[in-house]
Design an enzyme around this catalytic site. Sequence first.
Site, PDB file in Angstrom:
ATOM      1  N   SER A   3      -1.229   1.459   3.072  1.00 18.90           N
ATOM      2  CA  SER A   3      -2.577   1.914   3.304  1.00 18.90           C
ATOM      3  C   SER A   3      -3.586   0.784   3.517  1.00 18.90           C
ATOM      4  O   SER A   3      -4.688   1.047   3.984  1.00 18.90           O
ATOM      5  CB  SER A   3      -3.049   2.789   2.137  1.00 18.90           C
ATOM      6  OG  SER A   3      -3.043   2.044   0.939  1.00 18.90           O
ATOM      7  N   SER A  13       1.715  -0.669  -0.053  1.00 16.98           N
ATOM      8  CA  SER A  13       0.507  -0.723   0.776  1.00 16.98           C
ATOM      9  C   SER A  13      -0.037  -2.109   1.077  1.00 16.98           C
ATOM     10  O   SER A  13      -0.945  -2.234   1.893  1.00 16.98           O
ATOM     11  CB  SER A  13      -0.606   0.095   0.142  1.00 16.98           C
ATOM     12  OG  SER A  13      -0.431   1.435   0.465  1.00 16.98           O
ATOM     13  N   LYS A  41     -10.373  -4.434   0.678  1.00 18.44           N
ATOM     14  CA  LYS A  41     -10.004  -3.032   0.913  1.00 18.44           C
ATOM     15  C   LYS A  41     -11.076  -2.154   0.288  1.00 18.44           C
ATOM     16  O   LYS A  41     -11.554  -2.448  -0.825  1.00 18.44           O
ATOM     17  CB  LYS A  41      -8.631  -2.781   0.275  1.00 18.44           C
ATOM     18  CG  LYS A  41      -8.028  -1.424   0.592  1.00 18.44           C
ATOM     19  CD  LYS A  41      -6.621  -1.322  -0.008  1.00 18.44           C
ATOM     20  CE  LYS A  41      -5.940  -0.006   0.292  1.00 18.44           C
ATOM     21  NZ  LYS A  41      -4.570   0.050  -0.245  1.00 18.44           N
TER      22      LYS A  41
HETATM   23  N1  GLN Z   1       2.711   4.783   1.562  1.00 22.36           N
HETATM   24  C1  GLN Z   1       2.749   4.992   0.149  1.00 22.36           C
HETATM   25  C2  GLN Z   1       1.994   6.235  -0.210  1.00 22.36           C
HETATM   26  O1  GLN Z   1       1.551   6.873   0.673  1.00 22.36           O
HETATM   27  C3  GLN Z   1       2.203   3.807  -0.557  1.00 22.36           C
HETATM   28  C4  GLN Z   1       0.735   3.761  -0.562  1.00 22.36           C
HETATM   29  C5  GLN Z   1       0.195   2.631  -1.393  1.00 22.36           C
HETATM   30  O2  GLN Z   1       0.916   1.697  -1.762  1.00 22.36           O
HETATM   31  N2  GLN Z   1      -1.055   2.761  -1.756  1.00 22.36           N
HETATM   32  O3  GLN Z   1       1.850   6.598  -1.326  1.00 22.36           O
END
Ligand code: GLN
Length: 502
Positions: free
Chosen positions: A156, A180, A81
Amino acid sequence: MSHNVLDLSALELREAVASGELTAGEAVEAYLDAIERREPHLRAYNEVLADEARAQADQVDAQRRDGLPMGPLAGVPVALKDNLCTPFGHTTCSSKMLADFRAPYTATAVAKLRQAGAVILGKTNLDEFAMGSSTENSGFAPTCNPWDPKRVPGGSSGGSAAAVAARTCAAALGSDTGGSIRQPAAFCGVVGLKPTYGRVSRFGLVAYGSSLDQIGPLGRDVADAALLADVISGYDPKDSTSIDRPVGDFLAGLDRPVHNLRVGWPGEFFSDALDGEIRSAIEKARDLYKELGATIVDVSLPHSRIDTDAAGNLSSYAVACYYIVAMAEASSNLARYDGVHYGHRTDRPCDDILDLYSRSRAEGLGEEVKRRIMLGTYTLSAGYYDAYYHKALKVRRLIKNDFDRAFEQCDVLLCPTTPTTAFALGEKTADPLTMYLADIYTISVNLAGLPGLSLPAGVSAAGLPIGMQLIGPVFREDLLLRAGRMFEKASGISRLAPPMVQ
Ligand code: GLN
C-alpha cells in the site's frame, strides 16, 4: 544545479548540506520543482507541503549559519505515507472518511525525522487505510508506476515508493502490515526495509493490523535505508509494543561484509507461481553470494508453502492466516470511524445514533475497507471465532516456528519479494483474491514479526524492476542491511533510474 541535487542519495545530500556545498533551501527547491514537473504523470502525493518544507529548510540553514550541530538528516527532503500523523497538513489514509482530518499530534517516527533535521515534503498516496497491494484502493486516485505509467506502483505504500523512484523525494517512510513497504519497493526498483515488530514506535501510525504493522524506510540504496532506520528506531514509552533494547548504528557497520554468511534458500518459495525472470534474477543473486564466500543452505518453510491446484489456482496457509488476522484486527481498529469520534459525518437526516453511524461509514469508507471490516467482524463473532480467528493464531505460530528452525541453519533467507513484476492498472481490481496473492512472499514475515529487506535484483526484459528479499531473525536489521549492501556493491545494481528521470 537542480539536476545534480536530484541525483544525490539522502546520505550524499546530507553531506553536501553539512559541508555547505548545498543549502537545504536549494535542495528543497530542486525537489519542489521535480514534484511540479513529474506529479501530473505520477500522482504519488496526496498533499505537497511546500510552505512547511521551505520553513523547515530555512531552519536547517539557519542552524548551519549559527554553527549549531547538524542532525543526521539535516536538509534531506523526505515524503511520508499519509497514514502517519503530522501536526501540519492532513492525515487522510487516502480515505474519504478522513479527507479533512488534521492530526492533533505527531507520530514518533516523524518527530524523530524532524529532530534529525529532515525536511518533510508532503504526504504520499496509499491504498485506503493501507489495505491493498496496488494503491488502486486509494479513496482519491491511483498512483502510477514511474517505470511505466500504465502499471501499478504496488501498495500500500505505492506513493512513497513511486516518489523515491521518480526522485520527487530523497527518501520516504512507509508502513508494512503484510508487505506494504517491500512489495512497492520491488515494483518501483527501490530499497525498502520492514523492521522487526517493536523496533520502530507505532505511535501516530494509523492502525490497520496492530500486531503486524511496522513503519520503515524506502530509499534509493541500502545506505539510505540504513540511515533512516537508524533515525526512526528505538524504544518509545508511547507504544507499549516498542521494545526497549539498544539500536546500534546500522550505517556505521554497513560496509563491513558479513564473513561466513550462511544464506538460506527456502525451496517452497520457488514454485510454479514464480515468474521465470524473477526466479533467474534471484538465482543469480544466490550465485553472487556464493562467489562472495557465502554458503547456501537449503531450508524449509512448510507452512509458507504455495500450492497450485489442477486449474492453476494458488493457495497458501500464510495468505489465509494473514487475511484472517489482519481483517479481524482491522474490523476492531476501524470501529472508531463512526462520524462522531472521527471523520466524515453524513449530512442526511438520521433516525438515531446507529443510523448516523451506519450512514457515515457507508459514505466514508471504500469497498475494500468495508469488505475487510465485514469479514473481520465475521471471523471474530461468537461461533466462528474458534473456527477462523483462533485457528489462524495457531497457524501463525506454526509459521513462526518454521522461521525459528530455519534460522538455526542460516543467518538470512534469500527469496523473491513478489511473484511477478508490476502488473497493469486495473488488472487485478475485479478479483480481490488475486490481489491478495500478490503478497505471498511478504506476509509470513509480518506474521512472524521478523525484519525483511527488499532491494533491486535487476530489470526484466520488459523494463520493469525485479526485487529480491532478505529476511532475518528478530532484531538483526544490521545483518540484513550488511548482506544487502554486499549484494548491491558486488552486483552494481543500485539507484535504478526509471526512464522518466533519465
Ligand atoms: N497487501 C496487504 C494487505 O492488503 C498488505 C498491506 C500492508 O502491508 N499494509 O493487507
